[in-house]
Design an enzyme around this catalytic site. Structure first.
Site, short mmCIF file in Angstrom:
data_model
loop_
_atom_site.label_atom_id
_atom_site.label_comp_id
_atom_site.label_asym_id
_atom_site.label_seq_id
_atom_site.Cartn_x
_atom_site.Cartn_y
_atom_site.Cartn_z
N SER A 77 0.81 -1.24 -0.13
CA SER A 77 -0.06 0.00 -0.04
C SER A 77 0.90 1.33 -0.30
O SER A 77 0.39 2.31 0.46
CB SER A 77 -0.92 -0.11 1.06
N THR A 117 -8.75 2.62 -2.17
CA THR A 117 -7.82 3.71 -1.91
C THR A 117 -8.58 4.92 -2.84
O THR A 117 -8.82 4.83 -3.70
CB THR A 117 -6.62 3.58 -2.05
N TYR A 141 -0.10 1.80 -7.24
CA TYR A 141 -0.70 1.48 -6.23
C TYR A 141 -2.38 1.84 -6.36
O TYR A 141 -3.21 0.74 -6.13
CB TYR A 141 -0.52 2.13 -4.94
N LYS A 145 -5.59 -0.99 -7.15
CA LYS A 145 -6.71 -1.17 -6.27
C LYS A 145 -8.01 -1.10 -7.38
O LYS A 145 -9.05 -1.86 -6.75
CB LYS A 145 -6.64 -0.18 -5.39
N HIS A 189 4.65 6.83 5.97
CA HIS A 189 3.45 7.75 6.20
C HIS A 189 3.73 9.02 6.95
O HIS A 189 4.68 8.72 7.89
CB HIS A 189 2.30 6.83 6.84
N1 UDP Z 1 4.45 13.34 2.94
C1 UDP Z 1 5.39 14.23 3.01
N2 UDP Z 1 6.77 13.89 4.11
C2 UDP Z 1 6.59 12.56 4.37
C3 UDP Z 1 5.73 11.62 4.05
C4 UDP Z 1 4.54 12.16 3.45
O1 UDP Z 1 5.40 15.37 2.87
O2 UDP Z 1 7.80 12.27 4.88
C5 UDP Z 1 3.20 14.01 2.45
C6 UDP Z 1 2.85 13.30 1.10
O3 UDP Z 1 3.56 13.59 -0.06
C7 UDP Z 1 1.17 13.22 0.91
C8 UDP Z 1 0.87 13.29 2.60
O4 UDP Z 1 2.10 13.64 3.37
O5 UDP Z 1 1.01 14.43 0.56
C9 UDP Z 1 0.57 12.01 3.08
O6 UDP Z 1 1.37 11.10 2.84
P1 UDP Z 1 1.15 9.41 3.28
O7 UDP Z 1 2.55 8.63 2.65
O8 UDP Z 1 1.08 9.57 4.55
O9 UDP Z 1 0.01 9.00 2.46
P2 UDP Z 1 -0.90 8.86 1.00
O10 UDP Z 1 -1.40 10.24 0.85
O11 UDP Z 1 0.52 8.74 0.26
O12 UDP Z 1 -1.48 7.71 1.13
#
Ligand code: UDP
Length: 334
Positions: A77, A117, A141, A145, A189
């Site tokens: 994921s 998702t 990804y 899905k 995340h």
């Molecule tokens: N993000 C970020 N820095 C990090 C991890 C994530 O700026 O170290 C940003 C990412 O670009 C997205 C948001 O935080 O806009 C959420 O990212 P995450 O990977 O948690 O979830 P996703 O939206 O990819 O499912």
């Protein structure tokens, strides 16, 4: 009769198992423990270690247990990883679901709830996003899905399998009791990364792009509390038991927060400085994803009570403070 939870040792799957058992259900877990943790397994659930792509293994579980319905979380994921390793995602997510549907059809199991998702939408034209929005994934990804959803649709036509696909927005938080929580290796995340920075396990948080067309230039996401998310699964299961038709539902908070806003909120919740640095955009990231979850509320009766940024951060922070090395008792988490 039991509920079969595929991926029940993972972050979201283990929350599902706990809430199913709290609700008095019998639960069977299948997990290959590739990303899941055996410490997250519920002692009252029956556990089979194995891979859903191995049809003989999966079939043997259905033959040994009396399975009423399936909740399917066993998938990879990570948006970034999926861009680098698309075939891994098609193999595990799409082929894994194909094997599962084949076994369900053979064994006459007719109900499945599975995780989809917000990434199926790509860059939405209208926000908040409704289920009727066009689906144009920007990364493998989301594509896998969407393919899983399409496969379920055709399997439902041919084999009478009824499905509910829940399109998750950004899931975070933890059970209040704190025995299970989020522990990905490596962690990618946003919320756990911010909290690891608060714990000084990381020097800083890198903001992936500050030049998006959003008010502060950083990406906007919709954060949903994992406990509310699992409530939606329990309601979806009941909906299918009551004879509901196959359908797709968004599960989010209807509210968007930018990366900078989440870092600011985390500083307030933790009382820690949390250093943030601007970095490059991450390939495959849409700028804004915010759900309309009206359909889930109206049709499933979903009533999220913990889904707000502060509560999500508080519950996640409690888990991180109590488990600074995740499920490891000691040592350094990557
Ligand atoms: N993000 C970020 N820095 C990090 C991890 C994530 O700026 O170290 C940003 C990412 O670009 C997205 C948001 O935080 O806009 C959420 O990212 P995450 O990977 O948690 O979830 P996703 O939206 O990819 O499912």
């Amino acid at each position: 009769m039991s509920i079969l939870v595929l991926g029940g040792a993972g972050y979201i799957g283990s929350h599902a198992v706990h809430q199913l058992i709290d609700a008095g259900e019998q639960v069977v877990i299948v997990d290959n423990l590739e990303t899941g943790h055996k410490e997250a397994l519920h002692p009252k659930a029956t556990f089979y270690q194995g891979d859903i792509r191995k049809i003989d293994f999966l079939r043997s579980v259905f033959q040994k247990e009396s399975i009423e319905s399936v909740i399917h979380f066993a998938a990879n994921s990570l948006v970034g990883e999926s861009v680098e390793k698309p075939l891994k995602y098609f193999d595990n997510n799409v082929y894994g679901t194909q094997v599962l549907l084949q076994v369900m059809a053979e064994q006459n199991v007719k109900q499945i709830v599975f995780s989809s998702t917000a990434a199926v939408y790509g860059e939405p034209k209208v926000v908040p996003i409704q289920e009727s929005e066009q689906t144009k994934p920007l990364n493998p990804y989301g594509e896998t899905k969407l393919t899983m959803e399409k496969m379920c649709h055709w399997a439902s036509q041919a084999h009478g399998i009824k499905y509910v696909s829940l399109r998750y927005f950004n899931v975070a938080g933890a059970r209040e009791s704190g025995e299970i929580g989020e522990d990905h290796r490596p962690e990618t995340h946003l919320i756990p990364i911010i909290l690891e920075a608060a714990l000084e396990k990381r020097s800083h948080v890198t903001i992936f792009g500050d030049d998006y067309h959003t008010p502060d230039g950083t990406c906007i996401r919709d954060y949903v509390h994992v406990v509310d998310l699992i409530d939606a699964h329990l309601l979806a299961l009941q909906y299918l038991r009551d004879g509901g038709d196959s359908d797709v539902f968004n599960i989010g908070s209807n509210q968007g927060f930018s990366v900078k806003e989440m870092i600011h909120a985390a500083r307030e919740v933790t009382g820690k400085e949390i250093i943030a640095k601007n970095g490059e955009r991450r390939i495959g990231d849409p700028s804004t994803l915010v759900a309309s979850s009206t359909k889930a509320k109206e049709v499933l009766g979903w009533n999220p009570t913990k889904t707000n940024a502060r509560k999500i951060l508080e519950d996640a922070w409690r888990w991180h403070v109590a488990h600074p090395y995740g499920y490891d008792k000691e040592g350094i988490k990557e």
